[in-house]
Design a protein around this motif. Structure first.
Motif, short mmCIF file in Angstrom:
data_model
loop_
_atom_site.label_atom_id
_atom_site.label_comp_id
_atom_site.label_asym_id
_atom_site.label_seq_id
_atom_site.Cartn_x
_atom_site.Cartn_y
_atom_site.Cartn_z
N THR A 121 -10.20 -1.63 2.22
CA THR A 121 -10.34 -0.69 3.35
C THR A 121 -9.88 0.71 2.96
N LEU A 122 -8.83 0.76 2.17
CA LEU A 122 -8.28 2.08 1.79
C LEU A 122 -9.02 2.68 0.59
N GLY A 123 -10.05 2.01 0.09
CA GLY A 123 -10.91 2.63 -0.90
C GLY A 123 -10.55 2.39 -2.35
N ALA A 124 -9.83 1.32 -2.65
CA ALA A 124 -9.55 1.00 -4.05
C ALA A 124 -10.88 0.89 -4.82
N ALA A 125 -10.88 1.36 -6.07
CA ALA A 125 -12.12 1.34 -6.85
C ALA A 125 -12.53 -0.10 -7.16
N GLU A 126 -11.56 -0.94 -7.48
CA GLU A 126 -11.86 -2.32 -7.81
C GLU A 126 -10.63 -3.18 -7.55
N VAL A 127 -10.85 -4.31 -6.95
CA VAL A 127 -9.77 -5.28 -6.79
C VAL A 127 -10.14 -6.50 -7.61
N ARG A 128 -9.26 -6.84 -8.54
CA ARG A 128 -9.52 -7.99 -9.41
C ARG A 128 -8.52 -9.11 -9.08
N VAL A 133 -4.24 5.36 -2.76
CA VAL A 133 -4.77 4.02 -3.03
C VAL A 133 -6.23 4.14 -3.46
N GLU A 134 -6.89 5.12 -2.89
CA GLU A 134 -8.32 5.32 -3.17
C GLU A 134 -8.54 5.48 -4.67
N GLY A 135 -9.53 4.78 -5.17
CA GLY A 135 -9.90 4.92 -6.57
C GLY A 135 -9.07 4.08 -7.53
N MET A 136 -8.07 3.40 -7.05
CA MET A 136 -7.22 2.61 -7.94
C MET A 136 -7.92 1.30 -8.37
N VAL A 137 -7.62 0.90 -9.60
CA VAL A 137 -8.04 -0.43 -10.07
C VAL A 137 -6.81 -1.34 -9.97
N VAL A 138 -6.91 -2.36 -9.15
CA VAL A 138 -5.75 -3.20 -8.85
C VAL A 138 -6.03 -4.63 -9.28
N ALA A 139 -5.13 -5.20 -10.04
CA ALA A 139 -5.25 -6.60 -10.47
C ALA A 139 -4.19 -7.44 -9.76
N ILE A 140 -4.64 -8.51 -9.13
CA ILE A 140 -3.71 -9.44 -8.46
C ILE A 140 -3.73 -10.75 -9.25
N VAL A 141 -2.55 -11.18 -9.67
CA VAL A 141 -2.48 -12.30 -10.62
C VAL A 141 -1.75 -13.48 -10.00
N VAL A 181 -2.66 -0.78 -11.16
CA VAL A 181 -1.62 -1.52 -10.44
C VAL A 181 -1.76 -3.00 -10.80
N VAL A 182 -0.63 -3.62 -11.12
CA VAL A 182 -0.63 -5.07 -11.39
C VAL A 182 0.27 -5.74 -10.36
N ILE A 183 -0.32 -6.60 -9.53
CA ILE A 183 0.47 -7.31 -8.52
C ILE A 183 0.58 -8.77 -8.94
N MET A 229 0.84 -1.21 0.00
CA MET A 229 0.00 0.00 0.00
C MET A 229 0.88 1.26 0.00
N LEU A 230 1.95 1.19 0.77
CA LEU A 230 2.87 2.33 0.82
C LEU A 230 3.49 2.58 -0.56
N THR A 231 3.84 1.50 -1.23
CA THR A 231 4.45 1.61 -2.56
C THR A 231 3.45 2.19 -3.57
N ILE A 232 2.21 1.71 -3.49
CA ILE A 232 1.18 2.26 -4.40
C ILE A 232 1.00 3.75 -4.13
N ARG A 233 0.93 4.11 -2.84
CA ARG A 233 0.71 5.52 -2.50
C ARG A 233 1.87 6.39 -2.99
N GLN A 234 3.08 5.86 -2.86
CA GLN A 234 4.25 6.62 -3.33
C GLN A 234 4.20 6.88 -4.83
N HIS A 235 3.79 5.85 -5.58
CA HIS A 235 3.87 5.95 -7.05
C HIS A 235 2.62 6.50 -7.69
N LYS A 236 1.48 6.28 -7.04
CA LYS A 236 0.22 6.74 -7.65
C LYS A 236 -0.42 7.88 -6.86
#
Lengths: 330, 426
Positions: free
Chosen positions: A195-202, A169-177, A234-236, A159-166
């Motif tokens: 919890t931090l408000g990502a728009a969509e977690v896939r 976290v809120e509103g992000m579309v995140v794909a976990i593969v 974000v692609v994890i 989450m810290l890394t996403i916040r630093q780069h984007k």
């Protein structure tokens, strides 16, 4: 889907401060943001010539690793040392329990040595909960990964890394593969993102690597990279344990990489400025191609650096919560 | 033998019906029921005004832990817990150490039970030697030693060919087959229901299919071999649907469910609390509703405690490493009243599932509250509410799921074969 939260009451003291860090589940957005903000403040410590702050001076931290780990244990050790704690590393698989001592007895002995914090990695889901609740309620427990359940500090460093780069976290579309079924990292990431408000977690995986009802976790499910990565911020990528490639889960490394391995072509489905993350250690050519792992969108090494700051944040917050709880009791 | 007159209690019995009357007990039997009994001179008069007199509970699924597992419980401790819960007959699972696959162990269990002098114990023998699912046990010897059935445990794999021969051989010796249906490879390492709970907590789930596949196989084999099949401890909606259909098709099958599967679901599981590690796992609300419906419409024939006492250390570990099972026998009858209170079921519907129906499955004759029956009965206070305190349980296992729960009925006295073996005032 709402979950009963009673399991997580043990993580907080009467003032709502963190006294154990076992799971992200049940923690508020404000508390997660406090962890991220505290970690932000620790990042500069790593850039100093003397990389120490005195927050845990005189405290004893024991790394209890019931499963082998180098990366996670090292970052916890570094984090504790940078907080000025005395650190002991115990590789349990080769010591006490092999002599037949029960987990409870061993932990009570360690607690009796006036330890202040246990960092626990265990192959059984819920082992840190058991330790915090039943065995060592007066010692701060930090979960460093339990079974398939949770790896909350890994999720928070992500989450810290996403916040630093984007920026947020809120509103992000995140794909976990990848291997969601067996992944404690994914479970914690999903809770933290929601919890931090990502728009969509896939989640993107073949059915054999998904839990029975993945939608219950609050995610959208995809079996296809093109659809799942579309417009992702974000692609994890998750590590795929090679031992799981055989048998009835997957036919072969090559088929997996062809369908779910991240290369430049598949990454192009995501947004052009999407970042690529991986909790490591990475299997090049199995879940991720070298050109992506080392490419401009990769933030994998930032994750490693952030891991120390997050662990410093969590350790200092939990210790302070434990001390406050003890003072309230007395 | 002491002669008893139980005075002015309200009979609640599927056989004798419901009315306020007296019960006359002599030489282990109920000699009369009514306002008077000519020539009867009681030695002890029991005033049961305001209390209910019910037939003794018959529990088809109990682990007494002896021989070999006395750190968990003994025949003496667990049969005393049984009578405290209104259970007068326990069918004793073969899962002791060693497994009860022999005449000698069956005799030992019977002897210890007689010596303890509390509940009646009917041993169930292991269907296969050492319970390993490979070689037939000596069914003739088991039956001669008092075993009422042979059973196969859920945690052991058994090939269809071996199972078929077990069914055939049980039919040869007129033994009922008790099956705990579970396909072991599908359930491997599982400790909770496969579903929302397992997805969320990262615990290994046991799919419904692990149960339903074995229910299906057992029903087909029972149909072919015409053995009396009793499917034990069902947890899934699909299982009871298949049994309902099989009964309609004339298969000689009966089935039971545990009290905790009727009262709890996976949503009640306190995450990572080993007390909630039970097999089969607590399932979804839709399963619980289907089980209650199956109790209501007669698809299910018995409610069991699945009593499995454990020492504290067995539950003091990370969830997946704890031993499955709950200590439950001494709460069985009070929990029945809670079941009535919390569901749409009425007592007259559910009481036969703890009394007459399991008594028939266990082969008990002379059962009930009518003259001539064996004097196994319970006196309860239906209005006395109390809270479960695990530390006060008589079972050696304190591993209950109902600690702190208020129950709406209290067992006052229990009689087995005309002997007052439990009295709450003593």
């Amino acid at each position: 889907m709402s979950y009963p939260l009673h399991a997580d009451e043990i993580q907080l003291n009467q003032n709502g401060q963190l006294r154990h860090f076992l799971t992200v589940e049940g923690l508020s957005k404000a508390l997660l943001e406090e962890i991220l903000d505290t970690a932000d403040s620790f990042i500069e410590v790593g850039a100093r010539s003397i990389k120490k702050v005195p927050l845990l001076r005189g405290k004893t931290v024991i790394n209890l690793f019931f499963e082998p780990s180098t990366r996670t244990r090292t970052t916890f050790e570094l984090a504790a040392q940078r907080l000025s704690a005395d650190v002991l590393n115990l590789n349990i698989s080769t010591s006490a329990t092999s002599k037949g001592e029960s987990l409870s007895d061993m932990l009570q002995n360690l607690e009796a040595m006036a330890s202040d914090m246990f960092v626990v990695r265990h192959a059984q889901s819920g082992a840190p909960h058991f330790i915090a609740k039943s065995v060592c309620p007066g010692v701060a427990i930090i979960n460093a990964g339990d079974g398939r359940h949770a790896h909350p500090t890994q999720a928070m460093l992500d989450m810290l890394t996403i916040r630093q780069h984007k920026g947020r976290v809120e509103g992000m579309v995140v794909a976990i593969v990848g291997d969601i079924l067996h992944s404690r990292v994914a479970r914690s990431q999903i809770r933290a993102l929601l919890t931090l408000g990502a728009a969509e977690v896939r989640v993107i995986a073949p059915q054999t690597l998904l839990p029975f009802e993945p939608e219950a976790l609050g995610v959208s499910v995809f079996h296809n990279m093109q659809a799942g990565l579309r417009d992702a911020d974000v692609v994890i990528m998750l590590r795929l344990q090679k031992e799981r490639m055989e048998g009835a889960l997957l036919p072969s490394e090559s088929e997996y990489f062809k369908l779910y391995g991240l290369d430049d072509q598949k990454l192009a489905y995501a947004k052009p400025d999407a970042i690529v993350m991986h909790p490591g250690p990475i299997n090049r050519g199995v879940e991720i191609a070298s050109e992506v792992a080392d490419g401009p969108q990769s933030v994998i090494l930032n994750q490693v650096t952030n891991g120390i700051a997050i662990r410093m944040a969590v350790m200092s917050m939990a210790m302070s919560g434990q001390i406050a709880s003890a003072q309230n009791r007395s | 033998m002491t002669k008893y007159r139980i005075e002015n209690g309200v009979l609640r019995c599927p056989v004798a019906g419901q009315r306020q009357t007296n019960l006359y007990v002599d030489a282990g039997k109920i000699v009369a029921v009514g306002d008077s009994c000519d020539g009867f001179a009681e030695a002890v008069l029991v005033d049961a005004r305001g209390k209910w007199i019910m037939p003794g509970i018959v529990d088809l699924s109990v682990s007494l832990r002896e021989p070999g597992l006395k750190q968990k419980g003994s025949i003496e401790s667990e049969t005393y817990a049984a009578v405290k819960g209104g259970v007068t007959t326990v069918c004793c699972s073969p899962l002791s150490n060693p497994v009860n696959d022999s005449e000698a162990i069956s005799h030992l269990i019977g002897e210890q039970a007689r010596k303890a002098g509390y509940a009646r114990v009917l041993p169930v023998g292991a269907m296969t030697s050492r319970g390993e699912g490979k070689q037939l046990s000596a069914y003739y010897a088991l039956r001669s030693a008092g075993c009422i059935a042979v059973s196969h445990s859920r945690d052991c794999a058994i090939e269809p060919q071996v199972l078929r021969r077990c069914f055939q051989y049980a039919r040869t010796h007129d033994l009922t087959v008790f099956m705990e249906p579970q396909e072991t490879t599908l359930a491997q390492d599982g400790c909770v229901n496969e579903g929302v709970l397992s997805a969320r907590l990262g615990l290994v789930g046991i799919p419904h299919l692990a149960e339903t596949l074995m229910v299906s196989q057992s029903l087909l084999l029972a149909k072919e071999t015409r053995v009396r099949l009793h499917l034990s401890q069902l947890s899934c909606a699909e299982s009871v649907a298949m049994i309902r259909q099989a009964k309609a098709n004339g298969v000689a099958v009966t089935a039971d469910v545990t009290m905790h599967h009727l009262l709890l679901t996976e949503n009640d599981v306190e995450p990572f609390d080993g007390r909630y590690h039970v097999l089969p796992p607590l399932r979804c609300e839709s399963d619980r509703e289907a089980l209650i419906q199956a109790v209501s419409d007669g698809t299910l024939d018995a409610i069991v405690s699945q009593h499995a006492p454990h020492e504290q250390a067995a539950k003091q570990a990370p969830f997946g490493e704890t031993e499955p099972g709950v200590s439950s026998i001494e709460l069985l009858l009070p929990l029945l009243f809670r079941l009535v209170e919390t569901t749409g079921l009425d007592l007259d519907t559910v009481l036969p599932l703890l009394t007459t129906k399991p008594a028939a499955i266990a082969g008990l004759t002379e059962y009930g509250l009518q003259a001539g029956a064996v004097a196994d009965f319970v006196i309860v206070d239906p209005d006395k509410r109390w809270k479960v305190n695990a530390s006060e349980m008589r079972s050696r296992g304190k591993n209950t799921l109902f600690s702190g729960v208020e129950l709406p009925c209290s067992v006052e006295k229990t009689f087995v074969a005309g002997q007052n073996v439990y009295d709450c005032t003593l």
